[in-house]
Design an enzyme around this catalytic site. Structure first.
Site, PDB file in Angstrom:
ATOM      1  N   ARG A  66      14.278  88.168  26.454  1.00 23.72           N
ATOM      2  CA  ARG A  66      14.757  87.728  27.602  1.00 23.72           C
ATOM      3  C   ARG A  66      14.940  89.026  28.416  1.00 23.72           C
ATOM      4  O   ARG A  66      14.718  89.642  29.962  1.00 23.72           O
ATOM      5  CB  ARG A  66      16.367  86.736  27.643  1.00 23.72           C
ATOM      6  CG  ARG A  66      17.430  87.563  27.940  1.00 23.72           C
ATOM      7  CD  ARG A  66      18.217  86.087  27.901  1.00 23.72           C
ATOM      8  NE  ARG A  66      19.737  86.871  28.114  1.00 23.72           N
ATOM      9  CZ  ARG A  66      20.467  87.149  26.674  1.00 23.72           C
ATOM     10  NH1 ARG A  66      19.047  86.874  25.476  1.00 23.72           N
ATOM     11  NH2 ARG A  66      21.439  87.525  26.470  1.00 23.72           N
ATOM     12  N   ASN A 126      29.399  88.740  34.830  1.00 27.38           N
ATOM     13  CA  ASN A 126      31.111  88.872  34.788  1.00 27.38           C
ATOM     14  C   ASN A 126      31.490  88.605  36.766  1.00 27.38           C
ATOM     15  O   ASN A 126      31.046  90.003  36.969  1.00 27.38           O
ATOM     16  CB  ASN A 126      32.357  89.225  34.016  1.00 27.38           C
ATOM     17  CG  ASN A 126      32.097  90.559  33.958  1.00 27.38           C
ATOM     18  OD1 ASN A 126      33.015  90.958  34.790  1.00 27.38           O
ATOM     19  ND2 ASN A 126      31.080  90.845  33.583  1.00 27.38           N
ATOM     20  N   PHE A 127      32.504  87.647  36.977  1.00 22.90           N
ATOM     21  CA  PHE A 127      32.762  88.100  37.991  1.00 22.90           C
ATOM     22  C   PHE A 127      33.458  88.954  38.688  1.00 22.90           C
ATOM     23  O   PHE A 127      34.026  89.673  39.197  1.00 22.90           O
ATOM     24  CB  PHE A 127      33.650  86.797  38.615  1.00 22.90           C
ATOM     25  CG  PHE A 127      33.020  85.864  39.604  1.00 22.90           C
ATOM     26  CD1 PHE A 127      32.677  86.071  40.956  1.00 22.90           C
ATOM     27  CD2 PHE A 127      31.924  85.013  39.019  1.00 22.90           C
ATOM     28  CE1 PHE A 127      32.060  85.441  42.167  1.00 22.90           C
ATOM     29  CE2 PHE A 127      30.437  84.517  39.916  1.00 22.90           C
ATOM     30  CZ  PHE A 127      30.817  84.615  41.686  1.00 22.90           C
ATOM     31  N   THR A 129      33.799  92.452  37.414  1.00 25.55           N
ATOM     32  CA  THR A 129      32.839  93.525  37.729  1.00 25.55           C
ATOM     33  C   THR A 129      32.350  92.815  38.933  1.00 25.55           C
ATOM     34  O   THR A 129      32.345  93.934  40.397  1.00 25.55           O
ATOM     35  CB  THR A 129      32.015  94.252  36.851  1.00 25.55           C
ATOM     36  OG1 THR A 129      32.482  93.340  35.502  1.00 25.55           O
ATOM     37  CG2 THR A 129      31.034  95.395  37.717  1.00 25.55           C
ATOM     38  N   CYS A 166      30.685  88.229  52.811  1.00 25.78           N
ATOM     39  CA  CYS A 166      30.988  89.606  51.649  1.00 25.78           C
ATOM     40  C   CYS A 166      30.979  88.426  50.296  1.00 25.78           C
ATOM     41  O   CYS A 166      31.287  87.364  50.865  1.00 25.78           O
ATOM     42  CB  CYS A 166      31.383  90.610  51.292  1.00 25.78           C
ATOM     43  SG  CYS A 166      33.446  90.148  50.628  1.00 25.78           S
ATOM     44  N   CYS A 169      34.190  86.221  50.615  1.00 30.75           N
ATOM     45  CA  CYS A 169      34.047  85.361  52.306  1.00 30.75           C
ATOM     46  C   CYS A 169      33.444  84.133  51.335  1.00 30.75           C
ATOM     47  O   CYS A 169      33.359  83.440  52.487  1.00 30.75           O
ATOM     48  CB  CYS A 169      33.107  86.172  52.882  1.00 30.75           C
ATOM     49  SG  CYS A 169      33.726  87.213  54.245  1.00 30.75           S
ATOM     50  N   CYS A 183      26.186  83.170  29.172  1.00 32.48           N
ATOM     51  CA  CYS A 183      24.560  82.716  28.426  1.00 32.48           C
ATOM     52  C   CYS A 183      25.018  82.518  27.121  1.00 32.48           C
ATOM     53  O   CYS A 183      24.326  82.672  26.520  1.00 32.48           O
ATOM     54  CB  CYS A 183      23.713  83.781  29.045  1.00 32.48           C
ATOM     55  SG  CYS A 183      23.927  84.336  30.419  1.00 32.48           S
ATOM     56  N   CYS A 241      38.881  87.219  55.438  1.00 33.78           N
ATOM     57  CA  CYS A 241      38.354  87.959  54.209  1.00 33.78           C
ATOM     58  C   CYS A 241      39.878  88.851  53.967  1.00 33.78           C
ATOM     59  O   CYS A 241      39.549  89.894  54.572  1.00 33.78           O
ATOM     60  CB  CYS A 241      37.630  88.085  53.735  1.00 33.78           C
ATOM     61  SG  CYS A 241      36.892  88.300  52.577  1.00 33.78           S
ATOM     62  N   CYS A 244      36.367  92.424  53.704  1.00 32.91           N
ATOM     63  CA  CYS A 244      35.968  92.743  54.955  1.00 32.91           C
ATOM     64  C   CYS A 244      36.621  92.955  55.775  1.00 32.91           C
ATOM     65  O   CYS A 244      36.469  93.585  56.620  1.00 32.91           O
ATOM     66  CB  CYS A 244      34.090  92.316  54.544  1.00 32.91           C
ATOM     67  SG  CYS A 244      34.247  90.312  55.192  1.00 32.91           S
TER      68      CYS A 244
END
Ligand SMILES: [Zn+2]
Length: 339
Positions: A66, A126-127, A129, A166, A169, A183, A241, A244
Site C-alpha cells: 500500500r 497514532n493519536f 502524534t 480543531c 474540539c 493497520c 476547548c 484552541c
C-alpha cells in the site's frame, strides 16, 4: 507556460498564479508511511516547492502492498522511509527541494519542524502524534490536515486554527490505548489510503493557493468496502476547548509526553499509555494473534513478532524487548497496541 505543470495550470482554479504560489510553498509531512508517502508523491508532482518529510521508521516488505512510493530494494536496504521517499521524489521532480528528516516527532522537535512551513499534513498512525500536531499547529496558527485509515475506513478533516474546530474540539480525549483497531491488527487496503491522501492533498493545494472558500469544512468519513460516505459538520471552534479555546498545549509539555524510558542493560524500552486505561487481554489477544504469537495470563499479555517481544500490562504499560531505541519502541506500540 511551464510544460511540466501545464495541465494543472489549465485548471482554472489553480492557473498560473496558483502554480506560482505552489512553487513558493513549503509543506511538512509528519509520518511517511502509506498516507504520508502518497501525500509526498502527489505534492511533489504538483510542484510544491519545498517538502519536509519527517518519519521514524524503515521500509519493510509488509509496507509494499500500500505504500506505493517504495520498492523492494528500499525494503531490502531497510532505508528510512523519509530518505527512500526523498530519493524517489528526486527522480519524479528534480525542480523541487525535498528535505528528509529521520526523527521521532515529539514535543522537543515539532515546533522546529514546522517552522517556516505553510501547511502540515498528517501521515501518522497514532493519536498521540496527532494531538501533538494539533497543539503545535494551533499554537503557531498553521493549518493542518488530519487523516487516518484502517481496514477499508478512512477519515479526514482540515483544521485552520481559530477559524474551524480543531482536532481536540471534535475528539476531546485521546482514545484509550489498545481500544481501537490498527493497520497491524485488522489490516488495511490500499484504495482507502489513496482516497484519504487525495482529499488531504486537494485541501493542501486549496490552502496553498488561497482558495479558502472551496475547502470542504467537514469531518469526512469513507468506507470504500461498505460503500459508506459521510460528511459531518465539526462545528465552530469551542470556547472551552483546551487547545484552541484556552491555549493550553498539553502535548507540548515535557512531563505529559515523556512516557517512554530505555530499560538499561535489558535491551528493552518501557512505554506508558497517554492516559489511564484498562486493557482487556482477551480482546487484544484476538486482534494480535494474526500478527504473531500471543499468550496471556491474569497479569500480563506477551506478544512476539519477528525479533521483538511486547509485554503489555492491564494499565497498558508495555515493555518492548529487542530494542533500546525509543522511536522503534513507540512505533511498535502504535502499531500493535495503538495510540
Ligand atoms: Zn479546539
Amino acid at each position: 507556460m511551464n510544460e511540466r505543470y501545464s495541465r494543472q495550470i489549465l485548471f482554472q482554479e489553480i492557473g498560473t498564479a496558483g502554480q506560482d504560489r505552489l512553487l513558493e510553498s513549503r509543506a511538512l509531512i509528519i509520518g511517511c508511511g502509506a498516507l504520508g508517502s502518497a501525500q509526498a508523491e502527489a505534492l511533489g508532482r504538483a510542484g510544491v516547492g519545498h517538502l519536509r518529510i519527517a518519519d521514524r521508521d524503515f521500509v519493510e516488505e509488509s509496507n509494499l502492498q500500500r505504500q506505493t512510493m517504495f520498492t523492494e530494494s528500499d525494503a531490502d536496504e531497510r532505508l528510512p522511509k523519509a530518505v527512500a521517499a526523498a530519493n524517489h521524489l528526486k527522480q519524479i521532480n528534480s525542480e523541487i527541494e525535498v528535505e528528509p528528516i529521520v526523527v521521532d516527532v515529539n514535543h522537543s522537535n515539532i515546533e522546529r519542524l514546522l517552522d517556516d512551513c505553510d501547511v502540515v499534513l498528517d501521515g501518522t498512525d497514532n493519536f498521540a502524534t496527532r494531538y501533538l500536531t494539533n497543539d503545535a499547529c494551533v499554537k503557531h496558527r498553521l493549518p493542518w490536515i488530519y487523516g487516518a485509515a484502517v481496514g477499508s475506513y478512512g477519515v479526514t478533516m482540515t483544521i485552520r486554527p481559530h477559524q474551524t474546530a480543531c482536532l481536540r474540539c471534535v475528539f476531546d480525549e485521546t482514545p484509550v490505548a489498545a481500544s481501537a483497531p490498527t493497520c497491524d491488527t485488522v489490516g488495511v487496503i490500499m484504495p482507502i489510503i489513496n482516497i484519504v491522501a487525495a482529499v488531504q492533498v486537494t485541501e493542501a493545494i486549496k490552502l496553498l493557493t488561497l482558495r479558502f472558500t472551496e475547502l470542504h469544512n467537514a469531518l469526512l468519513q469513507f468506507d470504500v468496502w461498505r460503500n459508506e460516505w459521510r460528511q459531518i459538520n465539526p462545528g465552530k471552534p469551542r470556547s472551552d476547548c483546551p487547545t484552541c479555546g484556552l491555549s493550553y498545549f498539553e502535548s507540548l509539555q515535557p512531563e505529559t509526553s515523556e512516557a517512554a524510558a530505555v530499560l538499561c542493560g535489558r535491551d528493552a524500552v518501557q512505554i506508558l499509555p497517554a492516559r489511564p486505561t484498562t486493557v482487556d487481554f482477551q480482546i487484544l489477544a484476538s486482534r494480535l494473534q494474526r500478527s504473531g504469537e500471543v499468550k496471556y495470563n491474569d497479569y500480563l499479555l506477551r506478544f512476539r513478532t519477528g525479533e521483538y517481544e511486547l509485554t503489555v500490562f492491564h494499565d497498558a504499560r508495555s515493555i518492548i524487548r529487542g530494542t533500546e531505541e525509543i522511536s522503534t519502541a513507540r512505533s511498535l506500540y502504535a502499531k500493535y497496541i495503538g495510540t
